[in-house]
Motif scaffolding. Structure first.
Motif, PDB file in Angstrom:
ATOM      1  N   SER A 189       7.723   0.239 -11.267  1.00 57.55           N
ATOM      2  CA  SER A 189       7.192  -0.691 -12.257  1.00 57.55           C
ATOM      3  C   SER A 189       8.290  -1.481 -12.955  1.00 57.55           C
ATOM      4  CB  SER A 189       6.374   0.071 -13.308  1.00 57.55           C
ATOM      5  OG  SER A 189       7.205   0.916 -14.077  1.00 57.55           O
ATOM      6  N   HIS A 190       7.890  -2.625 -13.524  1.00 58.46           N
ATOM      7  CA  HIS A 190       8.793  -3.477 -14.310  1.00 58.46           C
ATOM      8  C   HIS A 190      10.037  -3.871 -13.523  1.00 58.46           C
ATOM      9  CE1 HIS A 190       6.284  -1.665 -17.492  1.00 58.46           C
ATOM     10  NE2 HIS A 190       6.501  -2.797 -18.121  1.00 58.46           N
ATOM     11  N   ASN A 191       9.796  -4.374 -12.305  1.00 55.81           N
ATOM     12  CA  ASN A 191      10.831  -5.021 -11.524  1.00 55.81           C
ATOM     13  C   ASN A 191      10.365  -6.443 -11.227  1.00 55.81           C
ATOM     14  OD1 ASN A 191      13.251  -3.205 -10.631  1.00 55.81           O
ATOM     15  ND2 ASN A 191      11.463  -1.840 -10.544  1.00 55.81           N
ATOM     16  N   ARG A 192      10.877  -7.042 -10.158  1.00 50.25           N
ATOM     17  CA  ARG A 192      10.468  -8.405  -9.790  1.00 50.25           C
ATOM     18  C   ARG A 192      10.049  -8.457  -8.323  1.00 50.25           C
ATOM     19  NH1 ARG A 192      14.568 -12.066 -10.183  1.00 50.25           N
ATOM     20  NH2 ARG A 192      16.223 -10.514 -10.349  1.00 50.25           N
ATOM     21  N   LEU A 193       9.409  -7.406  -7.867  1.00 50.45           N
ATOM     22  CA  LEU A 193       8.984  -7.318  -6.476  1.00 50.45           C
ATOM     23  C   LEU A 193       7.880  -8.332  -6.201  1.00 50.45           C
ATOM     24  CD1 LEU A 193       8.832  -3.439  -6.148  1.00 50.45           C
ATOM     25  CD2 LEU A 193      10.657  -4.950  -5.318  1.00 50.45           C
ATOM     26  N   ARG A 194       8.041  -9.098  -5.109  1.00 48.71           N
ATOM     27  CA  ARG A 194       7.070 -10.123  -4.755  1.00 48.71           C
ATOM     28  C   ARG A 194       6.145  -9.689  -3.622  1.00 48.71           C
ATOM     29  NH1 ARG A 194      11.990 -12.934  -5.381  1.00 48.71           N
ATOM     30  NH2 ARG A 194      12.052 -14.226  -7.266  1.00 48.71           N
ATOM     31  N   ALA A 195       6.567  -8.648  -2.890  1.00 45.25           N
ATOM     32  CA  ALA A 195       5.757  -8.189  -1.762  1.00 45.25           C
ATOM     33  C   ALA A 195       6.057  -6.722  -1.507  1.00 45.25           C
ATOM     34  CB  ALA A 195       6.042  -9.023  -0.508  1.00 45.25           C
ATOM     35  N   LEU A 196       5.098  -6.058  -0.891  1.00 45.43           N
ATOM     36  CA  LEU A 196       5.256  -4.661  -0.506  1.00 45.43           C
ATOM     37  C   LEU A 196       5.180  -4.577   1.007  1.00 45.43           C
ATOM     38  CD1 LEU A 196       5.504  -1.709  -1.484  1.00 45.43           C
ATOM     39  CD2 LEU A 196       3.009  -1.603  -1.458  1.00 45.43           C
ATOM     40  N   SER A 197       6.148  -3.917   1.613  1.00 43.56           N
ATOM     41  CA  SER A 197       6.213  -3.845   3.068  1.00 43.56           C
ATOM     42  C   SER A 197       5.048  -3.043   3.648  1.00 43.56           C
ATOM     43  CB  SER A 197       7.536  -3.192   3.491  1.00 43.56           C
ATOM     44  OG  SER A 197       7.538  -2.896   4.870  1.00 43.56           O
ATOM     45  N   GLN A 217       1.436 -10.582  -5.191  1.00 42.68           N
ATOM     46  CA  GLN A 217       0.263 -11.444  -5.084  1.00 42.68           C
ATOM     47  C   GLN A 217      -0.858 -10.790  -4.288  1.00 42.68           C
ATOM     48  OE1 GLN A 217       1.010 -15.550  -4.148  1.00 42.68           O
ATOM     49  NE2 GLN A 217       3.009 -15.529  -5.144  1.00 42.68           N
ATOM     50  N   THR A 218      -0.526  -9.759  -3.529  1.00 42.70           N
ATOM     51  CA  THR A 218      -1.516  -8.985  -2.794  1.00 42.70           C
ATOM     52  C   THR A 218      -0.904  -7.643  -2.442  1.00 42.70           C
ATOM     53  OG1 THR A 218      -3.083  -9.031  -0.951  1.00 42.70           O
ATOM     54  CG2 THR A 218      -0.855  -9.840  -0.514  1.00 42.70           C
ATOM     55  N   LEU A 219      -1.660  -6.812  -1.772  1.00 43.56           N
ATOM     56  CA  LEU A 219      -1.164  -5.550  -1.231  1.00 43.56           C
ATOM     57  C   LEU A 219      -1.430  -5.542   0.263  1.00 43.56           C
ATOM     58  CD1 LEU A 219      -2.493  -2.919  -3.828  1.00 43.56           C
ATOM     59  CD2 LEU A 219      -0.156  -3.802  -3.623  1.00 43.56           C
ATOM     60  N   PRO A 220      -0.538  -4.974   1.056  1.00 43.56           N
ATOM     61  CA  PRO A 220      -0.813  -4.902   2.494  1.00 43.56           C
ATOM     62  C   PRO A 220      -1.938  -3.909   2.760  1.00 43.56           C
ATOM     63  CG  PRO A 220       1.158  -3.643   1.961  1.00 43.56           C
ATOM     64  CD  PRO A 220       0.754  -4.358   0.699  1.00 43.56           C
ATOM     65  N   LYS A 221      -2.727  -4.168   3.791  1.00 42.89           N
ATOM     66  CA  LYS A 221      -3.837  -3.263   4.106  1.00 42.89           C
ATOM     67  C   LYS A 221      -3.351  -1.860   4.445  1.00 42.89           C
ATOM     68  CE  LYS A 221      -4.063  -4.536   9.000  1.00 42.89           C
ATOM     69  NZ  LYS A 221      -4.934  -5.063  10.096  1.00 42.89           N
ATOM     70  N   VAL A 231      -2.846   8.542  -7.724  1.00 42.35           N
ATOM     71  CA  VAL A 231      -2.701   7.526  -8.762  1.00 42.35           C
ATOM     72  C   VAL A 231      -2.097   6.262  -8.149  1.00 42.35           C
ATOM     73  CG1 VAL A 231      -1.553   6.912 -10.930  1.00 42.35           C
ATOM     74  CG2 VAL A 231      -2.411   9.245 -10.590  1.00 42.35           C
ATOM     75  N   LEU A 232      -2.761   5.133  -8.352  1.00 43.15           N
ATOM     76  CA  LEU A 232      -2.237   3.837  -7.921  1.00 43.15           C
ATOM     77  C   LEU A 232      -2.343   2.867  -9.088  1.00 43.15           C
ATOM     78  CD1 LEU A 232      -1.174   1.821  -5.847  1.00 43.15           C
ATOM     79  CD2 LEU A 232      -3.545   1.424  -5.114  1.00 43.15           C
ATOM     80  N   ASP A 233      -1.189   2.356  -9.523  1.00 38.97           N
ATOM     81  CA  ASP A 233      -1.134   1.425 -10.643  1.00 38.97           C
ATOM     82  C   ASP A 233      -0.478   0.135 -10.180  1.00 38.97           C
ATOM     83  OD1 ASP A 233      -0.901   0.066 -13.018  1.00 38.97           O
ATOM     84  OD2 ASP A 233      -0.061   1.737 -14.153  1.00 38.97           O
ATOM     85  N   VAL A 234      -1.249  -0.945 -10.115  1.00 40.42           N
ATOM     86  CA  VAL A 234      -0.716  -2.265  -9.771  1.00 40.42           C
ATOM     87  C   VAL A 234      -1.038  -3.260 -10.877  1.00 40.42           C
ATOM     88  CG1 VAL A 234      -0.734  -1.899  -7.278  1.00 40.42           C
ATOM     89  CG2 VAL A 234      -2.775  -2.791  -8.405  1.00 40.42           C
ATOM     90  N   SER A 235      -1.198  -2.780 -12.079  1.00 48.51           N
ATOM     91  CA  SER A 235      -1.529  -3.650 -13.210  1.00 48.51           C
ATOM     92  C   SER A 235      -0.362  -4.583 -13.531  1.00 48.51           C
ATOM     93  CB  SER A 235      -1.873  -2.809 -14.436  1.00 48.51           C
ATOM     94  OG  SER A 235      -0.773  -1.982 -14.809  1.00 48.51           O
ATOM     95  N   GLY A 236      -0.688  -5.706 -14.159  1.00 46.53           N
ATOM     96  CA  GLY A 236       0.353  -6.621 -14.621  1.00 46.53           C
ATOM     97  C   GLY A 236       1.086  -7.337 -13.520  1.00 46.53           C
ATOM     98  N   ASN A 237       0.398  -7.640 -12.413  1.00 47.35           N
ATOM     99  CA  ASN A 237       0.993  -8.413 -11.331  1.00 47.35           C
ATOM    100  C   ASN A 237       0.324  -9.790 -11.256  1.00 47.35           C
ATOM    101  OD1 ASN A 237       3.083  -6.922  -9.448  1.00 47.35           O
ATOM    102  ND2 ASN A 237       1.639  -5.349 -10.132  1.00 47.35           N
ATOM    103  N   LYS A 238       0.402 -10.429 -10.094  1.00 43.47           N
ATOM    104  CA  LYS A 238      -0.227 -11.737  -9.880  1.00 43.47           C
ATOM    105  C   LYS A 238      -1.193 -11.671  -8.706  1.00 43.47           C
ATOM    106  CE  LYS A 238       3.907 -14.129 -11.605  1.00 43.47           C
ATOM    107  NZ  LYS A 238       4.981 -15.123 -11.290  1.00 43.47           N
ATOM    108  N   ILE A 239      -1.795 -10.515  -8.530  1.00 41.01           N
ATOM    109  CA  ILE A 239      -2.651 -10.280  -7.372  1.00 41.01           C
ATOM    110  C   ILE A 239      -3.931 -11.106  -7.481  1.00 41.01           C
ATOM    111  CG2 ILE A 239      -3.963  -8.544  -6.095  1.00 41.01           C
ATOM    112  CD1 ILE A 239      -1.898  -6.476  -7.058  1.00 41.01           C
ATOM    113  N   HIS A 240      -4.160 -11.969  -6.496  1.00 38.22           N
ATOM    114  CA  HIS A 240      -5.349 -12.814  -6.493  1.00 38.22           C
ATOM    115  C   HIS A 240      -6.311 -12.431  -5.380  1.00 38.22           C
ATOM    116  CE1 HIS A 240      -3.696 -15.002  -3.029  1.00 38.22           C
ATOM    117  NE2 HIS A 240      -2.547 -14.997  -3.672  1.00 38.22           N
ATOM    118  N   HIS A 241      -5.839 -11.583  -4.444  1.00 38.51           N
ATOM    119  CA  HIS A 241      -6.691 -11.184  -3.320  1.00 38.51           C
ATOM    120  C   HIS A 241      -6.229  -9.825  -2.814  1.00 38.51           C
ATOM    121  CE1 HIS A 241      -8.966 -11.282   0.406  1.00 38.51           C
ATOM    122  NE2 HIS A 241      -7.850 -11.000   1.050  1.00 38.51           N
ATOM    123  N   LEU A 242      -7.209  -9.003  -2.420  1.00 40.42           N
ATOM    124  CA  LEU A 242      -6.926  -7.719  -1.786  1.00 40.42           C
ATOM    125  C   LEU A 242      -7.717  -7.636  -0.488  1.00 40.42           C
ATOM    126  CD1 LEU A 242      -7.062  -5.286  -4.850  1.00 40.42           C
ATOM    127  CD2 LEU A 242      -5.027  -5.925  -3.533  1.00 40.42           C
TER     128      LEU A 242
END
Length: 334
Positions: A189-197, A217-221, A231-242
């Motif tokens: 949390s509280h980094n500047r990650l733009r994508a998750l591999s 902006q999203t999470l990979p399937k 526990v999965l916390d992805v709050s406070g991002n820019k996710i517009h689509h999952l």
């Protein structure tokens, strides 16, 4: 009276970061046997103002091997290379100092080290030599200024179970991190990650994944392969689509935080049969997925139902009646 965002259940308290598994040693002397009859050096809370190098050198020649060393809160700006002489260490904590670097030489012979803590310093990098600590199970680097993790750092840390690099400046994660298949808790949390591999699928032992407050902006399937995640916390991002099946195999998930994103709709939640807490407030959601009505163990749901909310279905007046009313309405529409 419930507020708008709590109309369907009160939010649970935030998940606190677990404490270190070993107690801090408190003693007037530097050497003590207070931890499971193993010898440790207590120089925490200002005690390292003494002649640190000589204390370490003396300890290195001790008959009993030194396994614990505590150097927290000493305003240290440098670590002496002599720490590498303590080659029986299993636990080293240098947190809450003013360190801007870690001498790589220290770690070359610390093959038994299982816990290393350096949180709340000023580190910008982590030396590759930390990879010599092949028994490491916990690495805590929370609250530094790290902008990059060495690409080969994790290729030998195959016993790692907890990694905490929250509150840093990371924009990417090294590919080798996803070789650490024993990881159970990953705090990013509280980094500047733009994508998750998509390689996140390899971390199938994960129980706690915190990606909150990044720039995703999203999470990979492939996240859906984390069948042991609780526990999965992805709050406070820019996710517009999952992806619609992003939660497909998360049958164990109990806590899901999606709040403060840009989601206009939710993917299917039907496989989240263990989910008890769901936060989706601060999203421009217009229609709730019917699968939400199938979550029998859900106890807490937070969403926006105020005048500024875009929610259309179920109607806001139904949502204001609470979780049971929402689920009943969704089931009736299926």
């Amino acid at each position: 009276m419930l507020s708008n965002k709590e109309a369907a259940g009160r939010p649970s308290s935030s998940h606190a970061r677990p404490e270190a598994p070993f107690p801090l040693i408190r003693s007037k002397s530097y050497l003590t046997r207070d931890v499971e009859d193993k010898v440790g050096i207590d120089l925490a809370y200002g005690k390292a103002a003494a002649d640190l190098v000589n204390v370490i050198r003396e300890a290195a020649t001790s008959i009993s091997p030194i396994q614990y060393i505590y150097l927290q809160k000493n305003d240290l700006e440098k670590l002496p290379p002599e720490l590498g002489l303590l080659n029986s260490l299993v636990h080293m904590d240098v947190s809450f100092n003013n360190l801007d670097e870690l001498p790589g030489l220290i770690f070359r012979d610390l093959h038994q080290l299982r816990f290393f803590g350096a949180q709340s310093n000023q580190l910008s990098r982590v030396p590759e030599e930390l990879g010599f600590c092949t028994d490491l199970t916990q690495l805590r680097l929370f609250k530094n200024s790290i902008d990059q993790l060495a690409e080969k750092l994790f290729s030998t840390l195959l016993h790692l179970e907890l990694l905490d690099v929250a509150l840093n400046n990371l924009t990417t994660l090294p590919a080798d991190l996803f070789l650490c298949w024993k990881l159970k808790k990953l705090y990013l949390s509280h980094n500047r990650l733009r994508a998750l591999s998509p390689a996140i699928r390899n971390l199938r032992q994960l129980k706690h994944l915190d990606l909150s407050h990044n720039e995703l902006q999203t999470l990979p399937k492939e996240v859906g392969n984390l069948e042991n995640l609780l526990v999965l916390d992805v709050s406070g991002n820019k996710i517009h689509h999952l992806p619609q099946d992003v939660f497909a195999n998360m049958c164990a998930l109990q806590f899901l935080d999606l709040r403060r994103n840009k989601l206009s709709e939710l993917p299917s939640l039907s496989r989240l049969e263990s989910l008890s807490t769901l936060h989706v407030d601060d999203n421009p959601i217009e229609v709730l997925t019917p699968s939400l009505g199938e979550l029998e163990k859900l106890e807490t749901l937070t969403l926006d139902v105020g005048t500024s909310s875009r929610l259309q279905s179920p109607p806001k007046e139904i949502c204001r009646q609470g979780l049971k009313a929402i689920q009943a309405r969704l089931r009736s529409r299926q």
